[in-house]
Design a protein around this motif. Structure first.
Motif, mmCIF file in Angstrom:
data_model
loop_
_atom_site.group_PDB
_atom_site.id
_atom_site.type_symbol
_atom_site.label_atom_id
_atom_site.label_comp_id
_atom_site.label_asym_id
_atom_site.label_seq_id
_atom_site.Cartn_x
_atom_site.Cartn_y
_atom_site.Cartn_z
ATOM 1 N N CYS A 13 1.050 -1.181 0.133
ATOM 2 C CA CYS A 13 -0.096 0.209 0.061
ATOM 3 C C CYS A 13 0.728 1.317 -0.163
ATOM 4 O O CYS A 13 0.656 2.414 -0.835
ATOM 5 C CB CYS A 13 -0.797 -0.042 1.198
ATOM 6 S SG CYS A 13 -2.184 -1.163 1.034
ATOM 7 N N ILE A 14 1.816 1.423 0.859
ATOM 8 C CA ILE A 14 2.703 2.525 0.859
ATOM 9 C C ILE A 14 3.477 2.484 -0.412
ATOM 10 O O ILE A 14 3.399 3.895 -1.063
ATOM 11 C CB ILE A 14 3.739 2.305 2.089
ATOM 12 C CG1 ILE A 14 3.020 2.333 3.412
ATOM 13 C CG2 ILE A 14 5.019 3.468 1.901
ATOM 14 C CD1 ILE A 14 4.072 2.070 4.501
ATOM 15 N N ALA A 15 3.959 1.656 -1.030
ATOM 16 C CA ALA A 15 4.636 1.577 -2.435
ATOM 17 C C ALA A 15 3.507 2.248 -3.454
ATOM 18 O O ALA A 15 4.000 3.177 -4.321
ATOM 19 C CB ALA A 15 5.200 0.311 -2.870
ATOM 20 N N VAL A 16 2.261 1.799 -3.500
ATOM 21 C CA VAL A 16 1.319 2.342 -4.452
ATOM 22 C C VAL A 16 0.861 3.604 -4.173
ATOM 23 O O VAL A 16 0.987 4.398 -5.095
ATOM 24 C CB VAL A 16 -0.069 1.349 -4.261
ATOM 25 C CG1 VAL A 16 -1.250 2.065 -4.914
ATOM 26 C CG2 VAL A 16 0.258 -0.040 -4.783
ATOM 27 N N ALA A 32 -7.981 1.542 1.591
ATOM 28 C CA ALA A 32 -6.860 0.834 1.837
ATOM 29 C C ALA A 32 -6.972 -0.069 2.897
ATOM 30 O O ALA A 32 -6.553 -1.325 2.859
ATOM 31 C CB ALA A 32 -5.819 1.593 1.749
ATOM 32 N N VAL A 33 -7.348 0.357 4.134
ATOM 33 C CA VAL A 33 -7.424 -0.361 5.415
ATOM 34 C C VAL A 33 -8.494 -1.430 5.120
ATOM 35 O O VAL A 33 -8.393 -2.326 5.510
ATOM 36 C CB VAL A 33 -8.031 0.555 6.587
ATOM 37 C CG1 VAL A 33 -8.190 -0.315 7.719
ATOM 38 C CG2 VAL A 33 -6.626 1.703 6.589
ATOM 39 N N LEU A 34 -9.914 -0.986 4.669
ATOM 40 C CA LEU A 34 -10.874 -1.935 4.391
ATOM 41 C C LEU A 34 -10.698 -2.878 3.525
ATOM 42 O O LEU A 34 -10.696 -4.003 3.585
ATOM 43 C CB LEU A 34 -12.251 -1.236 4.094
ATOM 44 C CG LEU A 34 -12.754 -0.284 5.223
ATOM 45 C CD1 LEU A 34 -13.947 0.482 4.686
ATOM 46 C CD2 LEU A 34 -13.103 -1.170 6.262
ATOM 47 N N GLY A 35 -10.033 -2.571 2.414
ATOM 48 C CA GLY A 35 -9.451 -3.597 1.234
ATOM 49 C C GLY A 35 -8.531 -4.540 2.096
ATOM 50 O O GLY A 35 -8.428 -5.660 1.822
#
Length: 380
Positions: A13-16, A32-35
């Protein structure tokens, strides 16, 4: 393992967010969290049911407690600890002198009993001769009595035999008859003593021979041998100690040389789809970074936490509050033995079933990542 999966997703996620310059808003961050919760949750459910993992695994082995079958003072301990020995090699010796004395005593008793057998035959022959003599005497006195009695009966008052003479002959005959009965009884006793046998051997000789065999067996037990190939570890037995068979107190521990097996303790809801022959992989703390392969041999049919025995004690409710695990036996690949690990090392195991096989790739990656983590000692 769960933490590694979460950290991996967080890193992605951080990279995206960095690569695509996605702003941190009230929509992107919760998405992002729910995903992550959905994706990781689904993956964890699929892997836990179809490709379970446990961090509670260990190589198991059987130890053989060594104790003598006889009591004695240790006079020699030729075995060396932690060195491979062959089956039949001497582990330790006890003082044989008391047992040799018993063997000599039993041998003398057997020899004396064997010499008594011809004596029994001679006694039987003597008893038979005595019986024959008593029978002859009985027949002689019987004929004399009959002759006197018939003469007295035929002659009446003119008989040459008086009533007293007839009575004396009768008494002599009865005495001879009694002597014959005594002789026959003695012959019977002598016959029984001589014929008392078991498997063609005099019973007294057989009884003493069995005692001699027991004494010889006890003498053999003064030298204790290795039951199989293996080694003795943590050797504390020393010359001069007294080894006893009872109470059951082993004097050394013998480790047989056997094929290695690995056992993993899995949560009960993780073994639903496991079966014999499933592919397994495991890592050991003693060798970070290396993944070993194996095969499921058996899912143990019993769980120790549910055991009880008839011992007069009731099973309390606290026994049901224990979180139990099911044991799965893993047969490791031959390469595992080449590393010559200490017996009983710990590790972590993952099993891959035929269901959702493509998801097993994620489990394999996570297992290898866990193996790299083993390089960091503080994590243990």
């Amino acid at each position: 393992m769960d933490l590694l999966l979460i950290l991996t997703y967080a890193g992605i996620c951080i990279a995206v967010f960095k690569i695509f310059n996605i702003p941190l808003t009230k929509w992107t961050v919760p998405t992002a969290v729910l995903g992550g919760i959905v994706i990781i949750g689904v993956l964890m459910i699929l892997m836990n049911y179809n490709h379970p993992f446990t961090a509670n695994a260990r190589q198991v082995y059987t130890s053989v407690p060594i104790m003598p079958l006889v009591r004695g003072k240790v006079i020699e301990v030729p075995v060396r600890p932690n060195q491979l020995i062959k089956a039949g090699d001497v582990l330790f010796k006890l003082d044989p002198e008391p047992f040799e004395a018993v063997v000599e005593q039993r041998e003398a008793e057997v020899a004396a009993a064997q010499q008594q057998v011809p004596q029994l035959l001679a006694q039987l022959a003597s008893a038979q001769a005595t019986t024959n003599a008593a029978k002859a005497e009985r027949d002689r006195t019987q004929k004399a009595y009959q002759r006197y009695a018939e003469g007295r009966k035929k002659g009446g008052k003119n008989s040459p035999f008086t009533e007293l003479e007839v009575e004396n002959r009768q008494q002599a005959y009865l005495a001879a008859e009694a002597q014959l009965q005594v002789a026959q009884a003695n012959q019977t006793n002598a016959q029984l003593a001589y014929d008392s046998q078991i498997n063609g051997v005099n019973t007294n000789v057989a009884r003493l021979q069995s005692q001699l065999d027991k004494a010889l067996f006890d003498l053999e037990q003064t030298v204790v041998h290795a039951p199989t190939d293996g080694y003795v570890t943590q050797l504390g037995l020393r010359k001069g100690m007294v080894a006893v068979p009872m109470p059951l107190r082993p004097v050394m521990t013998f480790i047989p040389k056997e094929e290695s097996i690995f056992v993993g303790a899995f949560w009960e809801n993780s073994i639903k789809r496991l079966k014999e022959g499933d592919e397994a992989e495991f890592i050991v703390t003693a060798q970070p970074g290396i993944v070993f392969k194996g095969t499921v041999v058996q899912v143990m049919p019993t769980i120790a936490e549910g055991e009880f025995q008839a011992n007069g004690s009731l099973l309390g409710a606290e026994a049901f509050f224990v979180h139990s695990r099911s044991l799965v036996i893993i047969d490791p690949e031959p390469r595992f033995d080449e590393f010559d690990f200490p017996m009983g090392i710990s590790g972590q195991v993952a099993i891959y079933t035929e269901h959702f096989h493509h998801v097993s790739m994620i489990r394999k990656v996570l297992l290898r990542m866990q193996g790299w983590v083993n390089y960091i000692f503080p994590f243990h």
